[in-house]
Design an enzyme around this catalytic site. Structure first.
Site, PDB file in Angstrom:
ATOM      1  N   ASN A  41     -12.465  -1.142  -0.895  1.00  0.00           N
ATOM      2  CA  ASN A  41     -11.749  -1.735   0.232  1.00  0.00           C
ATOM      3  C   ASN A  41     -12.387  -1.264   1.531  1.00  0.00           C
ATOM      4  OD1 ASN A  41      -9.203  -2.809   1.736  1.00  0.00           O
ATOM      5  ND2 ASN A  41      -9.338  -0.669   2.396  1.00  0.00           N
ATOM      6  N   GLU A  42     -12.645  -2.168   2.425  1.00  0.00           N
ATOM      7  CA  GLU A  42     -13.197  -1.835   3.745  1.00  0.00           C
ATOM      8  C   GLU A  42     -14.277  -0.757   3.612  1.00  0.00           C
ATOM      9  OE1 GLU A  42     -10.167  -1.327   6.799  1.00  0.00           O
ATOM     10  OE2 GLU A  42      -9.599  -3.419   6.588  1.00  0.00           O
ATOM     11  N   GLU A  68      -6.232  -9.106   3.484  1.00  0.00           N
ATOM     12  CA  GLU A  68      -5.400  -8.451   4.511  1.00  0.00           C
ATOM     13  C   GLU A  68      -5.380  -9.348   5.733  1.00  0.00           C
ATOM     14  OE1 GLU A  68      -5.991  -4.296   5.406  1.00  0.00           O
ATOM     15  OE2 GLU A  68      -6.501  -3.852   3.307  1.00  0.00           O
ATOM     16  N   GLN A  97       2.133  -6.220   5.382  1.00  0.00           N
ATOM     17  CA  GLN A  97       2.328  -5.804   4.006  1.00  0.00           C
ATOM     18  C   GLN A  97       3.756  -6.155   3.585  1.00  0.00           C
ATOM     19  OE1 GLN A  97       1.059  -1.816   3.099  1.00  0.00           O
ATOM     20  NE2 GLN A  97      -0.941  -2.041   4.106  1.00  0.00           N
ATOM     21  N   GLU A 127       0.837  -1.198   0.000  1.00  0.00           N
ATOM     22  CA  GLU A 127       0.000   0.000   0.000  1.00  0.00           C
ATOM     23  C   GLU A 127       0.875   1.253   0.000  1.00  0.00           C
ATOM     24  OE1 GLU A 127      -2.811   0.024   3.251  1.00  0.00           O
ATOM     25  OE2 GLU A 127      -3.813   1.822   2.506  1.00  0.00           O
ATOM     26  N   TYR A 172      -6.774  -9.123  11.403  1.00  0.00           N
ATOM     27  CA  TYR A 172      -5.452  -8.823  11.951  1.00  0.00           C
ATOM     28  C   TYR A 172      -5.304  -9.434  13.338  1.00  0.00           C
ATOM     29  CZ  TYR A 172      -4.393  -5.580   8.166  1.00  0.00           C
ATOM     30  OH  TYR A 172      -4.121  -5.041   6.934  1.00  0.00           O
TER      31      TYR A 172
HETATM   32  O1  AHR Z   1      -3.020  -2.639   6.188  1.00  0.00           O
HETATM   33  C1  AHR Z   1      -3.279  -1.445   6.843  1.00  0.00           C
HETATM   34  C2  AHR Z   1      -4.735  -1.019   6.763  1.00  0.00           C
HETATM   35  O2  AHR Z   1      -5.510  -1.934   7.455  1.00  0.00           O
HETATM   36  C3  AHR Z   1      -5.344  -0.993   5.388  1.00  0.00           C
HETATM   37  O3  AHR Z   1      -5.102   0.189   4.704  1.00  0.00           O
HETATM   38  C4  AHR Z   1      -6.803  -1.130   5.682  1.00  0.00           C
HETATM   39  O4  AHR Z   1      -7.500  -1.736   4.628  1.00  0.00           O
HETATM   40  C5  AHR Z   1      -6.833  -1.922   6.977  1.00  0.00           C
HETATM   41  O5  AHR Z   1      -7.657  -1.335   7.907  1.00  0.00           O
END
Ligand code: AHR
Length: 495
Positions: free
Chosen positions: A173-174, A296, A345, A26, A240
């Protein structure tokens, strides 16, 4: 403590798509700028602006697919700002990530050139949150149309005669958060509208990915599948792993035993998430046509002290290696539905493969896991049954071992085995059902460390690296594998 693993060498469960080993870069912190792109005039050795050291390191991973330009950045990105002569590209503010200047020097041409250099497929994230249908339609036309049209002609004027092949395209995205704070019912309609204009030009067939849920938001998956399932090829999922909370995530190094344990416990929840989201998808798509795209995932800690909080720069330790290994094992188990995953990432951000500092570069423990596990890419996942002793801490328990196995096109069997325990070694007895090859030729590598937060630094870039593994013994009936604490091993068996 000992574990038992039965590997059914003649019972494949499905192909492990190589795209499960995908990545994500990103415009965030020092991922793209500094980490990948330094520009042609940089003193850092580069090829057409891409730094050579990072490129060479990434090539060794056989990266199958790379997602770009975001993340949250994607829903603020206007692709026309990033084409044409670099000196005249718009300088803007990266409002989402650190408020720094984005000079747009890394744009569509540079990204697609990077993918060609890496030999990987591009996965473009389109802008739904602040972009128009026309803008998205024109981006696809610019990249993939071979005939005469305003966008194809513009591409040619910018130096690219032939269209690129772009298969993977994300429509937002999101969008439940940074991509527009939409409700699933609303986004489902918006998705249906935008995707209509994401066209297939010539024989370029786009695989359309709708924005999916964040971790346990099953309602989002339900509504999207119900209202828009037939218009999509893939539905994303973001998850995450944080040892703490969003406001106090915990440090990347110098953590406690408890944080080690909790991190792995939370990483293991990927299994439950995939099972539950897949069960919803099964109701609307029993043929499993729509892929679950975990675009992600990874660990997320507090940023390194003294660094820009908006840059999400964190160290990467043996704990991250274990978190990556157990997650990849889980993806293998769900390979019937999980068609792609993209760790967050690639460079200098979150659970990165590579860290850079000026002209220096190092590869992380997570990098080594991806490199060791690449043998599973496109191999047939094998049925396995793992009986693991518990790893207990503070009255909670998780399995001590994690495993997965696959058979590649030349008949070799690859077994990944991890010991999650921070201090206890353990043996795993492997029963190779259906193996008729006699004593196999066994080769293996192991990644282990003496401290849970062992990591590579620019002064000691090889402090954590894989070594040849001699801990597997053939006994006639199977294998016994002795795993040190905090270890990830990959064995290859040949008849
Ligand atoms: O990966 C960091 C961020 O996490 C991304 O930009 C977003 O899609 C997510 O919240």
């Amino acid at each position: 403590m000992s574990g038992k693993l039965v590997v059914q060498t003649d019972l494949p469960t499905g192909r492990i798509s190589r795209h499960i080993y995908g990545h994500f870069a990103e415009h965030l912190g020092r991922c793209v700028y500094e980490g990948i792109w330094v520009g042609e005039d940089s003193p850092i050795p580069n090829t057409k602006g891409i730094r050579n050291d990072v490129l060479e390191a990434l090539k060794r991973l056989n990266i199958p697919v790379l997602r770009w330009p975001g993340g949250c950045f994607a829903d603020e990105y206007h692709w026309k700002d990033g084409i044409g002569p670099r000196e005249s590209r718009k300088r803007m503010v990266n409002t989402h990530w650190g408020g720094v200047v984005e000079n747009n020097h890394f744009g569509t041409h540079e990204f697609l050139m990077l993918c060609e250099m890496l030999g990987c497929e591009p996965y473009i994230s389109g802008n739904v949150g602040s972009g128009t249908v026309q803008e998205m339609q024109e981006w696809v036309e610019y990249m993939t149309f071979g005939g005469e049209s305003p966008m194809a002609d513009l591409r040619r004027r910018n130096g690219r005669e032939e269209p690129w092949r772009v298969k993977y395209f994300g429509v937002g995205n999101e969008n439940w958060g940074c991509g527009g704070n939409m409700r699933p019912e609303y986004y489902a309609d918006v998705y249906r509208q935008y995707q209509t204009y994401v066209r297939n030009y010539g024989d370029n067939k786009i695989y359309k990915i709708a924005c999916g849920a964040s971790d346990f938001n099953y309602r989002w998956t339900e509504v999207l599948m119900r209202e828009a399932g037939r218009f999509m090829d893939g539905l994303s999922l973001h998850y995450y792993t944080l040892p703490g909370t969003w406001s106090e995530k915990g440090a990347a190094t110098g953590f406690t035993e408890r944080e080690w344990f909790v991190t792995l416990k939370k990483a293991l929840r990927m299994d439950e998430l995939l099972a539950n989201h897949a069960a919803i998808m099964d109701r609307y798509d029993p043929e499993k046509r729509v892929g679950l795209i975990v675009d992600e995932w990874g660990t997320w800690y507090d940023v390194e002290p003294g660094t820009n909080p908006g840059f999400l720069y964190q160290q990467n330790t043996q704990r991250d290696a274990l978190a990556a290994a157990v997650t990849l094992d889980i993806f293998h188990r769900h390979c019937d539905r999980v068609h792609m995953a993209n760790i967050a990432q690639t460079v200098n951000v979150l659970q990165a493969m590579v860290l850079t500092e000026g002209a220096r570069m190092l590869v992380t423990p997570t990098y080594h896991v991806f490199e060791m596990f690449k043998v599973h890419q496109d191999a047939e996942a094998l049925t396995l049954h793992l009986q693991s002793p518990d790893y207990e801490l503070g009255g909670e328990a998780i399995p001590q071992f994690s495993a997965s196995a696959s058979k590649d096109a030349s008949g070799r069997i690859h077994i990944s085995l991890s010991n999650l325990h921070h201090e206890a070694a353990g043996d795993v007895a492997i029963d190779l059902r259906g193996w008729s090859g006699g004593a196999p030729k066994i080769t293996g590598r192991i990644l282990t460390a003496s401290e849970p937060d062992a990591h590579n630094t620019f002064e000691k870039p090889d402090a954590v690296r894989p070594e040849a593994f001699e801990g597997a013994r053939w006994s006639g009936a199977g294998l016994t594998v002795a795993l040190p604490p905090m270890s990830v091993a990959v064995l290859t068996l040949e008849g």
